[in-house]
Write a protein that holds these residues in place. Structure first.
Motif, PDB file in Angstrom:
ATOM      1  N   PHE A   1      12.272  -1.486  -1.659  1.00 35.53           N
ATOM      2  CA  PHE A   1      12.976  -2.674  -1.188  1.00 35.53           C
ATOM      3  C   PHE A   1      13.709  -2.433   0.127  1.00 35.53           C
ATOM      4  N   SER A   2      13.663  -1.212   0.631  1.00 37.61           N
ATOM      5  CA  SER A   2      14.370  -0.845   1.852  1.00 37.61           C
ATOM      6  C   SER A   2      13.559  -1.226   3.092  1.00 37.61           C
ATOM      7  N   ASP A   3      14.248  -1.592   4.162  1.00 40.49           N
ATOM      8  CA  ASP A   3      13.562  -1.872   5.417  1.00 40.49           C
ATOM      9  C   ASP A   3      13.432  -0.608   6.270  1.00 40.49           C
ATOM     10  N   ARG A   4      13.765   0.539   5.702  1.00 42.45           N
ATOM     11  CA  ARG A   4      13.689   1.823   6.417  1.00 42.45           C
ATOM     12  C   ARG A   4      12.450   2.625   6.045  1.00 42.45           C
ATOM     13  N   SER A   5      11.500   2.021   5.364  1.00 46.17           N
ATOM     14  CA  SER A   5      10.377   2.765   4.768  1.00 46.17           C
ATOM     15  C   SER A   5       9.189   2.995   5.695  1.00 46.17           C
TER      16      SER A   5
END
Length: 97
Positions: free
Chosen positions: A45-49
């Motif tokens: 769910f992270s936008d850092r992936s």
């Protein structure tokens, strides 16, 4: 113990249902493959992936268990399914804890 971490990137055509089916199938491996102490998998769910959408951690009792995991027929079925649903890339890290 050994920690096995996998991050998976999929094509845009891969559906959420296919990812959920992957997770269901993968979590069953704990009851099939000897040496798995714990297994967790989920959708990021992270936008850092950097585009990697599914994460997996598998804890093995020892290196031998990890070595037996790769070629195990049940694991190979998961690998085949990953390819069928559009896996584009993966990152794998193994370390001793």
């Amino acid at each position: 113990m050994i920690e096995h971490i996998v991050l998976v990137k999929f094509s845009q055509e891969t559906t959420n249902g296919q990812k959920q089916e992957l997770i269901r199938r993968t979590l069953e491996l704990k009851n099939i493959i000897p040496g798995i102490v714990d297994i967790q998998q989920g959708i990021n769910f992270s936008d850092r992936s950097q585009g990697y959408e599914v994460g997996l951690t598998v804890r093995f009792k020892d290196r031998e268990s990890l070595e037996n995991y790769g070629p195990h027929p049940a694991h190979q079925e998961i690998v085949t399914y990953l390819k069928q649903i559009g896996m584009e890339d993966s990152i794998i890290v193994d370390f001793e804890i």
